[in-house]
Design a protein around this motif. Structure first.
Motif, PDB file in Angstrom:
ATOM      1  N   ALA A  26       0.832  -1.205   0.000  1.00 23.42           N
ATOM      2  CA  ALA A  26       0.000   0.000   0.000  1.00 23.42           C
ATOM      3  C   ALA A  26       0.866   1.254   0.000  1.00 23.42           C
ATOM      4  CB  ALA A  26      -0.936  -0.013   1.209  1.00 23.42           C
ATOM      5  N   ARG A  27       2.005   1.202   0.695  1.00 18.05           N
ATOM      6  CA  ARG A  27       2.906   2.354   0.699  1.00 18.05           C
ATOM      7  C   ARG A  27       3.482   2.608  -0.695  1.00 18.05           C
ATOM      8  NH1 ARG A  27       7.001   1.029   5.419  1.00 18.05           N
ATOM      9  NH2 ARG A  27       5.920  -0.945   5.674  1.00 18.05           N
ATOM     10  N   ILE A  28       3.870   1.532  -1.365  1.00 16.57           N
ATOM     11  CA  ILE A  28       4.425   1.677  -2.721  1.00 16.57           C
ATOM     12  C   ILE A  28       3.340   2.185  -3.677  1.00 16.57           C
ATOM     13  CG2 ILE A  28       5.372   0.387  -4.672  1.00 16.57           C
ATOM     14  CD1 ILE A  28       6.716  -1.461  -2.580  1.00 16.57           C
ATOM     15  N   GLN A  29       2.133   1.631  -3.535  1.00 17.47           N
ATOM     16  CA  GLN A  29       1.025   2.064  -4.397  1.00 17.47           C
ATOM     17  C   GLN A  29       0.737   3.550  -4.222  1.00 17.47           C
ATOM     18  OE1 GLN A  29      -2.467   2.337  -2.787  1.00 17.47           O
ATOM     19  NE2 GLN A  29      -3.176   3.317  -4.655  1.00 17.47           N
ATOM     20  N   ARG A  30       0.740   4.035  -2.975  1.00 18.05           N
ATOM     21  CA  ARG A  30       0.447   5.451  -2.736  1.00 18.05           C
ATOM     22  C   ARG A  30       1.596   6.346  -3.196  1.00 18.05           C
ATOM     23  NH1 ARG A  30      -3.368   6.114   2.567  1.00 18.05           N
ATOM     24  NH2 ARG A  30      -4.730   4.346   2.106  1.00 18.05           N
ATOM     25  N   SER A  60       9.676  -8.044  -2.522  1.00 16.30           N
ATOM     26  CA  SER A  60       9.285  -9.175  -3.361  1.00 16.30           C
ATOM     27  C   SER A  60       8.495  -8.700  -4.572  1.00 16.30           C
ATOM     28  CB  SER A  60       8.443 -10.169  -2.555  1.00 16.30           C
ATOM     29  OG  SER A  60       7.158  -9.640  -2.324  1.00 16.30           O
ATOM     30  N   ARG A  61       8.515  -9.522  -5.621  1.00 12.70           N
ATOM     31  CA  ARG A  61       7.743  -9.176  -6.818  1.00 12.70           C
ATOM     32  C   ARG A  61       6.235  -9.169  -6.512  1.00 12.70           C
ATOM     33  NH1 ARG A  61       7.600 -12.520 -12.574  1.00 12.70           N
ATOM     34  NH2 ARG A  61       6.382 -10.969 -13.731  1.00 12.70           N
ATOM     35  N   ASP A  62       5.790 -10.058  -5.598  1.00 11.28           N
ATOM     36  CA  ASP A  62       4.363 -10.093  -5.233  1.00 11.28           C
ATOM     37  C   ASP A  62       3.921  -8.762  -4.645  1.00 11.28           C
ATOM     38  OD1 ASP A  62       4.123 -12.663  -6.126  1.00 11.28           O
ATOM     39  OD2 ASP A  62       4.269 -13.595  -4.127  1.00 11.28           O
ATOM     40  N   THR A  63       4.824  -8.123  -3.897  1.00  8.75           N
ATOM     41  CA  THR A  63       4.491  -6.818  -3.301  1.00  8.75           C
ATOM     42  C   THR A  63       4.235  -5.787  -4.396  1.00  8.75           C
ATOM     43  OG1 THR A  63       5.793  -7.284  -1.323  1.00  8.75           O
ATOM     44  CG2 THR A  63       5.337  -4.976  -1.792  1.00  8.75           C
ATOM     45  N   ILE A  64       5.104  -5.757  -5.423  1.00 11.29           N
ATOM     46  CA  ILE A  64       4.923  -4.808  -6.515  1.00 11.29           C
ATOM     47  C   ILE A  64       3.663  -5.140  -7.304  1.00 11.29           C
ATOM     48  CG2 ILE A  64       5.962  -3.839  -8.598  1.00 11.29           C
ATOM     49  CD1 ILE A  64       7.371  -3.097  -5.972  1.00 11.29           C
ATOM     50  N   GLU A  65       3.406  -6.422  -7.525  1.00  5.11           N
ATOM     51  CA  GLU A  65       2.203  -6.827  -8.251  1.00  5.11           C
ATOM     52  C   GLU A  65       0.940  -6.360  -7.500  1.00  5.11           C
ATOM     53  OE1 GLU A  65       1.471  -8.113 -11.136  1.00  5.11           O
ATOM     54  OE2 GLU A  65       3.547  -8.252 -11.804  1.00  5.11           O
ATOM     55  N   ALA A  66       0.980  -6.470  -6.173  1.00  4.39           N
ATOM     56  CA  ALA A  66      -0.179  -6.024  -5.383  1.00  4.39           C
ATOM     57  C   ALA A  66      -0.366  -4.511  -5.511  1.00  4.39           C
ATOM     58  CB  ALA A  66       0.002  -6.409  -3.917  1.00  4.39           C
ATOM     59  N   ALA A  67       0.743  -3.752  -5.516  1.00 10.50           N
ATOM     60  CA  ALA A  67       0.662  -2.301  -5.668  1.00 10.50           C
ATOM     61  C   ALA A  67       0.133  -1.925  -7.048  1.00 10.50           C
ATOM     62  CB  ALA A  67       2.042  -1.681  -5.443  1.00 10.50           C
ATOM     63  N   TYR A  68       0.670  -2.562  -8.083  1.00 12.53           N
ATOM     64  CA  TYR A  68       0.200  -2.290  -9.444  1.00 12.53           C
ATOM     65  C   TYR A  68      -1.272  -2.674  -9.613  1.00 12.53           C
ATOM     66  CZ  TYR A  68       4.855  -1.223 -11.437  1.00 12.53           C
ATOM     67  OH  TYR A  68       6.058  -0.647 -11.751  1.00 12.53           O
ATOM     68  N   GLY A  69      -1.655  -3.779  -9.009  1.00 14.15           N
ATOM     69  CA  GLY A  69      -3.048  -4.216  -9.108  1.00 14.15           C
ATOM     70  C   GLY A  69      -4.006  -3.184  -8.528  1.00 14.15           C
ATOM     71  N   GLN A  70      -3.633  -2.573  -7.390  1.00  9.01           N
ATOM     72  CA  GLN A  70      -4.495  -1.567  -6.788  1.00  9.01           C
ATOM     73  C   GLN A  70      -4.529  -0.295  -7.640  1.00  9.01           C
ATOM     74  OE1 GLN A  70      -6.503  -2.045  -4.288  1.00  9.01           O
ATOM     75  NE2 GLN A  70      -7.305   0.046  -4.363  1.00  9.01           N
ATOM     76  N   LEU A  71      -3.376   0.098  -8.188  1.00 10.52           N
ATOM     77  CA  LEU A  71      -3.336   1.275  -9.071  1.00 10.52           C
ATOM     78  C   LEU A  71      -4.216   1.063 -10.293  1.00 10.52           C
ATOM     79  CD1 LEU A  71       0.493   2.055  -8.897  1.00 10.52           C
ATOM     80  CD2 LEU A  71      -1.334   3.598  -8.138  1.00 10.52           C
ATOM     81  N   HIS A  72      -4.204  -0.150 -10.830  1.00 11.27           N
ATOM     82  CA  HIS A  72      -5.044  -0.463 -11.989  1.00 11.27           C
ATOM     83  C   HIS A  72      -6.530  -0.417 -11.601  1.00 11.27           C
ATOM     84  CE1 HIS A  72      -6.379  -2.272 -15.699  1.00 11.27           C
ATOM     85  NE2 HIS A  72      -6.931  -3.290 -15.036  1.00 11.27           N
ATOM     86  N   ALA A  73      -6.853  -0.979 -10.444  1.00 11.73           N
ATOM     87  CA  ALA A  73      -8.253  -0.994  -9.996  1.00 11.73           C
ATOM     88  C   ALA A  73      -8.787   0.419  -9.788  1.00 11.73           C
ATOM     89  CB  ALA A  73      -8.373  -1.809  -8.706  1.00 11.73           C
ATOM     90  N   GLU A  74      -7.923   1.344  -9.352  1.00 11.05           N
ATOM     91  CA  GLU A  74      -8.354   2.716  -9.096  1.00 11.05           C
ATOM     92  C   GLU A  74      -8.322   3.583 -10.353  1.00 11.05           C
ATOM     93  OE1 GLU A  74      -6.012   4.283  -5.913  1.00 11.05           O
ATOM     94  OE2 GLU A  74      -6.837   2.893  -4.427  1.00 11.05           O
ATOM     95  N   GLY A  75      -7.827   3.022 -11.493  1.00 10.59           N
ATOM     96  CA  GLY A  75      -7.836   3.759 -12.741  1.00 10.59           C
ATOM     97  C   GLY A  75      -6.619   4.615 -12.994  1.00 10.59           C
TER      98      GLY A  75
END
Length: 496
Positions: A26-30, A60-75
């Motif tokens: 979440a920190r990386i996503q924000r 981990s790559r999973d952490t980045i994937e989770a951040a990217y996934g949230q950014l994609h979901a929010e548009g």
């Protein structure tokens, strides 16, 4: 691919102490979201591959994937199979229409408030001490409260009512408590009411705010005692009312001054059973004259009966509401003083025509009071425990008042004149001239003692300097120790 500065910005963001409680993804996503909002990453710009960014950040790559996934979901980003991730083509982010970087707001910067908002903020509010120390006024003793009994009654409520205690409650208050309050004020305070006329609230302050906003318009006049309870004056000022001060003498508010007023005044606020802060009791002839004035002018009487349970010299005088045959009196009570402040239950006894309007208005403020606390209090009252507790505390408080008065006479004769009240939780004292009121309050605070100056409670004239000394919440040894400290502080202030 991120530029070096952008990568460092992400690292700095996720390392901020304020983000420590947030999951890493979440920190990386924000952090990336903020780069987009600030225009540092424009529309269509590619983001680093998840494996590359994970290596750069040491996650981990999973952490980045989770951040990217949230950014994609929010548009904020688009994800294209086989191509990677890109900043979304959103017109608000287009060149020339980038969002302005967020400016840091100073906590001291003035907010753009409404006139009423400015009045409320400018009043300073009504603050209470979380851990009161001598001689904070208006605080009851809570260390001797029958907590085990209260807990047992609460468990009974849960066993017998089940989920009802967990649901929304009646905005007017649960019937059991309204009935218990009606029985109590009829018997002990000489009121004339039924459960249907009782409105359960969180506090007497909420009752005053409701009355100020439901019964009067901005610019309307209201009589208040001089000196007056500060919480009432602040509620009326915030509602845009014009407070008309009426002097108080040893017989209570000067009703002749009210009767002589030629302008239209729509209400009067007073504390007739135990005037705050002077301690006077309104005499019967003045009570009857005030009731007649309210009926003749179709004005309202707001009767705040905040601590009448604790009367130490004879029986307390019956309330105004019980004497009023015209139903122009609104009787306000609270359990903050008689039980404990954390209960947050007060009430108003209303004229019949005001019950529905006040109940509806109350739903706009906070909906309803917590059912669990109401049900427990109802059982506490129905079982006779409330009356027993009040009788016990009345005896304890009377002894503490006598002790405080004796100690003031013994240790502070050159500074104070004690004005021993017939009841209440605090004793007014007049300063005899050795030091000023401001110097006394300041000297007390420096040694860890709280006293409230009286001058600020006056609206007109030249008030007699003095202060209030609360005594109810403090043991005899605490009272004696604090008086001795106060005497030393005053002597030091007088010679400085």
């Amino acid at each position: 691919m991120f530029k070096h500065s952008q990568l460092e910005s992400v690292k700095a963001w996720i390392a901020q102490p304020a983000q420590a409680g947030m999951p890493l993804h979440a920190r990386i996503q924000r952090a990336i979201r903020q780069l987009i909002l600030d225009g540092a990453l424009g529309p269509g710009k590619p983001l680093p591959a998840s494996r590359v960014l994970a290596k750069s950040l040491g996650v981990s790559r999973d952490t980045i994937e989770a951040a990217y996934g949230q950014l994609h979901a929010e548009g904020f980003i688009d994800r294209r199979v086989g191509s990677g991730s890109f900043v979304a083509e959103v017109k608000e982010f287009a060149p020339g229409r980038r969002l302005s970087p967020r400016r840091a707001q100073s906590p001291n910067q003035a907010a753009a408030l409404s006139r009423r908002g400015n009045a409320m903020f400018g009043s300073g509010g009504v603050s209470e001490q979380l851990l009161p120390r001598p001689f904070a006024h208006g605080v009851p003793e809570t260390r001797t409260f029958p907590l085990a009994l209260w807990e047992r009654l609460g468990r009974q409520v849960l066993r017998e009512t089940g989920r009802r205690a967990l649901l929304h409650g009646d905005p007017q208050g649960i019937e059991e408590l309204r009935r218990a309050i009606a029985d109590y004020v009829n018997l002990e305070r000489g009121a004339r009411t039924t459960a249907e006329r009782v409105l359960i609230l969180t506090s007497s302050q909420q009752a005053l705010t409701l009355c100020a906003n439901m019964l009067l318009d901005p610019g309307d006049r209201i009589f208040i005692e001089d000196p007056a309870y500060y919480g009432a004056r602040k509620a009326f000022d915030a509602a845009g009312l014009e407070c008309v001060p009426i002097r108080v003498d040893r017989h209570g508010i000067a009703v002749n001054q009210i009767k002589a007023e030629t302008r239209k005044v729509k209400a009067v606020f007073l504390t007739p059973s135990h005037q705050f802060p002077a301690g006077a009791t309104l005499t019967l002839d003045r009570r009857l004259a005030l009731i007649e004035w309210a009926s003749r002018h179709q004005s309202w009487i707001l009767e705040d009966d905040y601590d009448s349970e604790f009367h130490y010299a004879g029986k307390p005088t019956a309330c105004l509401q019980g004497l009023d045959p015209h139903d122009r009196t609104i009787y306000i009570g609270t359990f903050t003083k008689s039980l404990f402040p954390g209960l947050r239950i007060g009430y108003a006894v209303l004229p019949p025509e005001l019950v529905k309007p006040m109940t509806v208005a109350r739903t706009l403020l906070d909906g309803h009071s917590a059912p669990m606390a109401q049900m427990t209090l109802a059982r506490f009252m129905e079982g006779g425990h409330f009356g027993a507790h009040v009788r016990t505390m009345r005896s304890i408080y009377a002894d503490r008042l006598d002790l405080l008065a004796m100690l003031v006479i013994k240790h502070l004769p050159h500074f104070l004149e004690a004005r021993v009240p017939d009841g209440g939780l605090q004793m007014p004292c007049a300063l005899t001239g050795a030091i000023s009121e401001a110097a006394a309050v300041d000297a007390a605070r420096r040694v860890g003692i709280e006293i409230m100056g009286l001058s600020a409670l006056h609206a007109g004239g030249k008030p007699e300097p003095g202060f209030l000394m609360g005594f109810a919440a403090y043991t005899p040894s605490e009272i004696e120790g604090a008086v001795r400290k106060l005497a030393g502080a005053f002597r030091a202030a007088a010679t400085s």
